[in-house]
Structures are given as C-alpha cells and as structure tokens.
Design an enzyme around this catalytic site. Structure first.
Site: not given
Length: 404
Positions: A52, A137, A359
C-alpha cells in the site's frame, strides 16, 4: 548474530519494532534484516516492499514490510512465548493461520472536513489525531472500502465543520453503518441522508448524536450468519474481524468439542461458537450483553437448536463447579482482560475439555496457568493472525484434564 558491527533482527516485538539479540529496537524492520550502528538497514529475506502506498502514513497497518513467513512467525512467537512465561509448554502448536488481504469485515474510521469542500475519511496516522484519507486500502473488504468512498462523497457536500466517527460492519444484507457526532438537522439533511442510504443500498444506518445510537435506516431486519444460522445483529454487537479468522477459530473449537455430550459457551456473544458446534449438542450460552442474549435465543428458537441462552455477568457471577458438572466441554472467549474469576471456577470443576479462545496471549497465559496448576495440560494451541499486518494476535487453545 553480529557481523562486522551489524546486528540481525531476530524477532518482532509487541509494538511492531524489530529487535536484535542485544535488545536494540529498530522500527520498520523485518526478521533477518541487518542493522548498522548508524541505523542503516540491509534488507533480509523477510523484508518486502509494502503493498500500500499509504503505509507509513496511515496507522491502520504496522507491518506491511514483513512477508507472510515473518508475520506467521511473529504471531506464533507471541503465543508460545506467553505460554512459556507461565511455565506452560504446548504439546502441539499448529501452523499459524493468517487472514488474507482485503478480508476485514469491520472497521472504525474517522471522518473530518478537510477544507476546500472535501471530506477526509480513514484511519488516524500512527501516533497522531490526523486523519489519513483512505484512497487505497489492502485490509478492508472491498464492500467496506467502496462504502467509505461513497461516504466521502456524501460528506463532501455537507457545509460546516464536522468530526465524525464511523463504524462499518459487513453483514448478511450488506454494510451496517453507525455514525457518531454528525448532526442531521432539518428536512433537507434528513432527505439527503435517506437518499444516500437508498442509493448505496446500506443494510442499516444508525446515528448517535450524543444520546446513544438510534436506527435511521433499516429496510429489512439485519442478520449475521454464524455456523449456518442467521442471527439478529444488534447495533454495535461483537463480530470476529474476518470471516476467514472466524472460520479458523470455530473450526478448532468444533474439532475439539464436537464429540461432547453437553457444552457451556461462556462469554458467548451472539453465538459464534454456540452455532459452530454440531446442531445436536445441547449448549448453555452465557453472555452479559442482554441484546446479544436475546438475539442468540431468537436464532436458536427459529432454527430449533438445543441452546439455552442466559443473561449472566461472568465476571461478577461466574458459573460455579456445581453448575459446570453437567458439561464435558466448555468454550470461553472473554474480552482482552481475560476471565480470571470464571477460570478459577473452571479449574475447580474438573470439566474434561476446555477450549479457550483469546485475543490477548498475556491474559490467556495467566488464566491458563491457573488451569495448569489444577491438573490441566495444554494439549494444543492454534495461533491466528486475522488482523493482518498488525501486532494483534488471536489464538484458540485446548486444555485437557489429566487422564483425558
């Protein structure tokens, strides 16, 4: 390794810097890079060109200079290191699962008036409140990126300054959008926004102007499919960041607990793991968010699944060993802080199989140490990197009671 004053980057640290054997932190590096005393970097085999053009400006990604092998090793290393720091050695560490580019199905963006009659919409720059306009993106799912561009065009027509927060989620009917801090006043602005919703085929638009989110547009009830079951999707409900990552996590849990007689799903949310289990298994789904419980209950009833969805704060009122006695399997997926109070009760319960999804490897390993001290062994860990090009790590793990 040090060669003629050069130091090799041996791993990626928790905040994304490369680290040498001497403990030197060097931003923007990859494992295998060589760093001179003056900071000059010689690329190693895992250092690639970022895909990107906004990388380095946009704060949405941290590690686009690292190839997939380096990313996978980083995710695995974070999990294994956390386990070993608590005295646990996994019997098996599965290969790291990385979600592909352009697969993120939820995102929180910022929109501001950039001056000159144009709006900026995107992520913040790293370490800054400046908004980087999201003209490219490689993380967002294409539908979310498309909607962000259409929102930019819509907001560019508005007069006056604004600074709005936008949450986008990809669900069954399309894109669910919540906008905070964007005034909508008078008939003209209301009709313009309704036209925007209609023209872009938004699944739902919710507005929060300081008094909580209220539905502005929802042509049909919105749902998200979990384990083949369409579940009502409350505004702001939790959803795994990618479908790919969800599939990796639920696949692990289903493989581990699919032969159980009865399962407790703790911190169940909408039923991500509840509905991933074989449909004949009775499941107790416990969750503190009332709207999520109601959604799970409604979906289970509609699809005739043997699910008992209960509203319960497991931090303040964890399931006790006597309540856990009827289950031979438990799955829990708590918030980042972990689930110490509930894990203490699990440790005392003797449940045969515990699938712990997390997580946060640090809080997971602390909780896992409580299970290990109670006679559970860490049979398997599956690292998952669904937040591609970031240091955020997910995992699924299986703890077995000694003798199982």
């Amino acid at each position: 390794m040090s060669v003629s004053g050069l130091e090799e980057i041996i791993r990626i640290a928790a905040k994304g810097d490369g680290v040498t054997a001497s403990g030197r932190h060097v931003p923007g590096t990859a494992p295998g890079d060589l760093v001179a005393a003056d900071g000059t970097i010689t690329r190693g085999p895992h250092h690639i060109d970022p895909p990107c053009r906004l990388f380095g400006q946009c704060g949405g990604c941290e590690l686009q200079q690292v190839d997939d092998t380096g990313l996978a090793d980083m995710v695995k290393g974070r999990v294994v290191h956390a386990a070993r720091a608590q005295g646990m050695e996994p019997a098996r560490v599965a290969p790291t699962h990385l979600s592909p580019p352009r697969s993120r199905r939820r995102a929180s963006l910022r929109a501001v008036n950039g001056g000159g009659g144009r709006a900026l919409i995107g992520f913040h720059a790293a370490g800054s409140h400046r908004v980087v306009d999201l003209r490219e993106c490689h993380v967002l799912a294409p539908d979310l990126f498309t909607i962000s561009g259409r929102l930019r065009n819509y907001l560019s027509k508005r007069k006056g300054k604004f600074s709005a927060e936008i949450d986008l989620t990809l669900i069954d009917q399309g894109v669910d959008c919540t906008i905070r801090n964007l005034p909508v006043e008078g008939l003209e602005q209301t009709e313009d926004l309704l036209d925007f919703c209609r023209d872009t085929a938004l699944a739902r638009l919710s507005l929060d102007q300081g008094f909580g989110a209220e539905t502005f547009w929802e042509p049909e009830p919105v749902t998200v499919t979990l384990g083949g079951v369409a579940v009502p999707f409350p505004q702001g409900a939790f959803l795994q960041a990618t479908q790919d990552g969800e599939d990796a996590l639920t696949g692990a849990v289903r493989g581990w607990l699919g032969d159980c007689r009865a399962v407790a799903d703790l911190f169940a949310g909408l039923g991500t793991f509840t509905f991933a289990l074989p449909p004949h298994i009775p499941v107790l789904a416990a969750e503190a968010a009332r709207d999520a419980v109601l959604a799970c209950k409604a979906a289970a009833s509609r699809h005739r699944r043997p699910v008992e969805a209960v509203h319960r704060d497991l931090f303040r009122n964890p399931l006790q060993p006597a309540e856990l006695a009827r289950f031979d399997g438990v799955v829990l997926d708590p918030p980042r802080a972990g689930a110490r109070s509930q894990v203490e009760q699990l440790a005392a319960s003797g449940v045969a199989k515990i699938a712990y999804v997390s997580c946060n490897p640090v809080s997971w390993s602390r909780d896992g140490a409580l299970l290990a001290a109670a006679g559970y062994r860490l049979a398997e860990v599956r690292p998952v990197g669904q937040f591609r090009w970031s240091t955020h790590v997910e995992l699924a793990s299986l703890f077995l009671k000694d003798g199982e």
